[in-house]
Design a protein around this motif. Sequence first.
Motif, PDB file in Angstrom:
ATOM      1  N   UNK A  39       0.836  -1.205   0.000  1.00 23.24           N
ATOM      2  CA  UNK A  39       0.000   0.000   0.000  1.00 23.24           C
ATOM      3  C   UNK A  39       0.870   1.254   0.000  1.00 23.24           C
ATOM      4  N   UNK A  40       1.904   1.243   0.828  1.00 22.78           N
ATOM      5  CA  UNK A  40       2.803   2.390   0.933  1.00 22.78           C
ATOM      6  C   UNK A  40       3.502   2.662  -0.396  1.00 22.78           C
ATOM      7  N   UNK A  41       3.966   1.611  -1.064  1.00 23.97           N
ATOM      8  CA  UNK A  41       4.639   1.780  -2.359  1.00 23.97           C
ATOM      9  C   UNK A  41       3.673   2.316  -3.404  1.00 23.97           C
ATOM     10  N   UNK A  42       2.438   1.852  -3.378  1.00 23.20           N
ATOM     11  CA  UNK A  42       1.446   2.356  -4.319  1.00 23.20           C
ATOM     12  C   UNK A  42       1.172   3.835  -4.080  1.00 23.20           C
ATOM     13  N   UNK A  53       5.550   9.242  11.605  1.00 27.22           N
ATOM     14  CA  UNK A  53       4.748   9.547  10.407  1.00 27.22           C
ATOM     15  C   UNK A  53       5.602   9.375   9.148  1.00 27.22           C
ATOM     16  N   UNK A  54       5.060   8.705   8.173  1.00 28.20           N
ATOM     17  CA  UNK A  54       5.774   8.488   6.904  1.00 28.20           C
ATOM     18  C   UNK A  54       5.235   9.351   5.774  1.00 28.20           C
ATOM     19  N   UNK A  55       3.980   9.799   5.915  1.00 29.88           N
ATOM     20  CA  UNK A  55       3.290  10.528   4.851  1.00 29.88           C
ATOM     21  C   UNK A  55       2.820  11.875   5.364  1.00 29.88           C
ATOM     22  N   UNK A  56       3.091  12.934   4.588  1.00 25.42           N
ATOM     23  CA  UNK A  56       2.592  14.270   4.901  1.00 25.42           C
ATOM     24  C   UNK A  56       1.255  14.446   4.194  1.00 25.42           C
ATOM     25  N   UNK A 110       1.639   6.891  -6.830  1.00 24.87           N
ATOM     26  CA  UNK A 110       0.542   7.722  -7.343  1.00 24.87           C
ATOM     27  C   UNK A 110       0.479   9.095  -6.679  1.00 24.87           C
ATOM     28  N   UNK A 111       1.001   9.185  -5.436  1.00 24.22           N
ATOM     29  CA  UNK A 111       0.949  10.450  -4.676  1.00 24.22           C
ATOM     30  C   UNK A 111      -0.480  10.950  -4.502  1.00 24.22           C
ATOM     31  N   UNK A 112      -1.397  10.005  -4.441  1.00 25.17           N
ATOM     32  CA  UNK A 112      -2.815  10.338  -4.347  1.00 25.17           C
ATOM     33  C   UNK A 112      -3.536   9.153  -3.714  1.00 25.17           C
ATOM     34  N   UNK A 113      -4.272   9.398  -2.627  1.00 21.33           N
ATOM     35  CA  UNK A 113      -4.918   8.303  -1.910  1.00 21.33           C
ATOM     36  C   UNK A 113      -5.987   7.619  -2.763  1.00 21.33           C
ATOM     37  N   UNK A 114      -6.733   8.391  -3.556  1.00 20.37           N
ATOM     38  CA  UNK A 114      -7.802   7.805  -4.368  1.00 20.37           C
ATOM     39  C   UNK A 114      -7.242   6.877  -5.436  1.00 20.37           C
ATOM     40  N   UNK A 115      -6.213   7.347  -6.155  1.00 21.76           N
ATOM     41  CA  UNK A 115      -5.624   6.525  -7.214  1.00 21.76           C
ATOM     42  C   UNK A 115      -4.933   5.297  -6.631  1.00 21.76           C
ATOM     43  N   UNK A 116      -4.258   5.474  -5.507  1.00 19.14           N
ATOM     44  CA  UNK A 116      -3.581   4.337  -4.882  1.00 19.14           C
ATOM     45  C   UNK A 116      -4.591   3.313  -4.390  1.00 19.14           C
ATOM     46  N   UNK A 117      -5.715   3.768  -3.848  1.00 21.19           N
ATOM     47  CA  UNK A 117      -6.753   2.844  -3.396  1.00 21.19           C
ATOM     48  C   UNK A 117      -7.323   2.057  -4.554  1.00 21.19           C
ATOM     49  N   UNK A 138      -0.306  18.070   2.167  1.00 14.75           N
ATOM     50  CA  UNK A 138       0.070  18.564   0.843  1.00 14.75           C
ATOM     51  C   UNK A 138      -0.682  17.821  -0.245  1.00 14.75           C
ATOM     52  N   UNK A 139      -0.799  18.454  -1.403  1.00 16.21           N
ATOM     53  CA  UNK A 139      -1.358  17.787  -2.577  1.00 16.21           C
ATOM     54  C   UNK A 139      -0.508  18.146  -3.785  1.00 16.21           C
ATOM     55  N   UNK A 140       0.054  17.146  -4.495  1.00 17.02           N
ATOM     56  CA  UNK A 140      -0.078  15.723  -4.196  1.00 17.02           C
ATOM     57  C   UNK A 140       0.634  15.347  -2.896  1.00 17.02           C
ATOM     58  N   UNK A 141       0.354  14.155  -2.428  1.00 17.60           N
ATOM     59  CA  UNK A 141       0.913  13.673  -1.163  1.00 17.60           C
ATOM     60  C   UNK A 141       2.443  13.625  -1.248  1.00 17.60           C
ATOM     61  N   UNK A 142       3.095  14.032  -0.178  1.00 15.05           N
ATOM     62  CA  UNK A 142       4.556  13.942  -0.082  1.00 15.05           C
ATOM     63  C   UNK A 142       4.940  13.086   1.126  1.00 15.05           C
ATOM     64  N   UNK A 143       6.141  12.567   1.068  1.00 14.50           N
ATOM     65  CA  UNK A 143       6.655  11.797   2.194  1.00 14.50           C
ATOM     66  C   UNK A 143       7.336  12.711   3.191  1.00 14.50           C
ATOM     67  N   UNK A 144       7.290  12.314   4.447  1.00 16.34           N
ATOM     68  CA  UNK A 144       8.076  12.989   5.473  1.00 16.34           C
ATOM     69  C   UNK A 144       9.539  12.571   5.309  1.00 16.34           C
TER      70      UNK A 144
END
Length: 310
Positions: A8-11, A46-49, A15-22, A52-58
């Motif tokens: 899930x994390x790699x996806x 925390x691994x995900x910020x 995609x940097x987007x929860x909807x597309x990754x889901x 922000x949009x698109x999603x970024x990693x901490x």
Amino acid sequence: MEMKWLEDFLSLCHFKNFTLAANDRNITQSALSRRIKQLEQWAGLPLVDRSTYPVHLTPAGESFLPRARKAVDAISALREETLQRHSAREEILSFATMSTLVLTFFPLWMERVEATGEPFRTRFSEAYSSFATNVSKLLRSECDFLLTYAHDCVPAIRELVDYPYLTLGSERVIAVSAADEEGKPLHKLALDGAPVNYLGYRDSSFFAQALPQAIFDRASFRLNTVYENGMSAALKAMAVAGHGVAWIPESLAVAEMKSGQLVRAADPAFDMIVEIRLYRSFRLRCKSAGRFWKRAEEVGTLTDRVALSA
């Protein structure tokens, strides 16, 4: 820790987007979010910020990402090696691909590949997989090959820059409409003309990403979107029924163009040319996949797409 949390994390990183990754993981967005939180609880940071949009990693997520990839690759490789050593199953080539290419390109091309002297067993990914999902299958080594259209303006294609590929041919993508009694398009596109009913691609599809830059940014068409679908064949069916204009691969419309059910709805200057490419995984899943790649190199490029598909 569960393997699916890492996947899930790699996806999400891809995609940097929860909807597309889901969608890619075939779970709900809430389930994906919950599993990412479970991973973060396991990691202790925390691994995900999410602000922000698109999603970024901490910073912790950036450090965690390459190790997560190695862990998933190692476990996947262990499974594949075990299967290859102890399973009596026949070798099957795994393809991620587009439904249109399965219908119009793959049968003839595969016939030519196998004519070099060896038959192959093949298997395709799910028929309704999005373009981004197909690309991610290759990135995660979940298939041997990705058979796809390619255009430089599509971001996911640029992600594959390091992957070996063969250019197998090219395709014209044309605007079509049902014809009126005089054989003219019911829905004709003209620069600065009246609004036209448009049959469009869903955001996750290849052509939804390619058409804006390749066509729409340089053409002041007034489009009224009345229907969306990720599959060219579905848009063709709606065009034949007279609901609007759609850009579809020309090889998919050969029969309908010959019968007069469909006609061009725009000047050929607004065609889009895309390549047909075969990408290969860095880690092929069976020995016959390597032999298949060599056969594909020998066959080379198929030209005159429409004539070959007729």
